[in-house]
Design an enzyme around this catalytic site. Sequence first.
Site, PDB file in Angstrom:
ATOM      1  N   THR A 149      52.752  12.518  44.354  1.00 44.03           N
ATOM      2  CA  THR A 149      51.770  13.622  44.313  1.00 44.03           C
ATOM      3  C   THR A 149      51.123  13.960  45.654  1.00 44.03           C
ATOM      4  OG1 THR A 149      49.666  12.520  43.713  1.00 44.03           O
ATOM      5  CG2 THR A 149      51.213  13.026  41.903  1.00 44.03           C
ATOM      6  N   ASP A 150      51.209  13.097  46.638  1.00 39.98           N
ATOM      7  CA  ASP A 150      50.562  13.388  47.924  1.00 39.98           C
ATOM      8  C   ASP A 150      51.515  13.121  49.084  1.00 39.98           C
ATOM      9  OD1 ASP A 150      48.421  14.250  49.515  1.00 39.98           O
ATOM     10  OD2 ASP A 150      47.694  12.216  49.832  1.00 39.98           O
TER      11      ASP A 150
END
Length: 282
Positions: free
Chosen positions: A191-192
């Site tokens: 997600t990052d």
Amino acid sequence: MTDFEMPANLVTTIGKHEPFDRWAGELPGVVAGLCERWGVEVARPYQPGGTASWVAPTTDGRVLKVGWAHYEARDEAAGLRVWDGQGAVRVYRAERFGPTDALLLEACRPGTTLTASLPPVERDEVVAKLLPRLWMTPPPGSGFRPLQSMTEAWGRSVAPEKLPDPGLARAGLDLWLGLAGSADREVLLCTDLHPDNVLRAEREPWLVVDPKPYVGDPAYDPIQHMLNFPDRLAADPGGFAGRMAGLLGLDPDRVRQWLFARCVVEAERQPDLWTVAQRLAP
């Protein structure tokens, strides 16, 4: 550790949130206690560092990361354990106590970021090789949060009436809240993942650091990488989404939808993303 050094970026966060300020004030003692319990010695922290953690090399060739235990980073250690060094750094020890997350991590040498190492198009290719290696089925009972829990949390802060076209903003918000539940497969996500969270290493050419794991639609995972290239997004957001989808073997429509929805969600804080959202609108 007689003189405790604070990373420059961490200092910029002080003064914005009282609980964080208290945590930062206790950081020298927390780091000293960890070093004693874990039997490690640390050198100077990396500069300028991050905005929510104190990270320094240890004298035995590893890395100590002491972070503010914020919502998104809750499962960093658990995700790294599942990946077990496949495309990401290894975690040797982890502990959460009070407002602190502490991890003893594999060091990356030379540790140069992907941003500082390759031009943008080549960064796409590195990220596209790493992400699918992280997309594993999490083990039963692992307790990772669903991506939808994140989209719902972020969605509560969006006020469509504050954006230039409330109707388009509501459409983007509806898509943001609905996409996670319509995925045809769910995997462990980073997600990052963006070029500053990919470091040159010896065990593998590149390793991922600082993940924020959730379980959900893999088509969401390249979005943060794209947001780190505002000029490319402004020039051709649809083409950029299609490129990443092609490199990753993903449905280009879903990647484009996620990018549109994320731009709407972020537009109040980053007005330039509103123009990108308009160009991506279904």
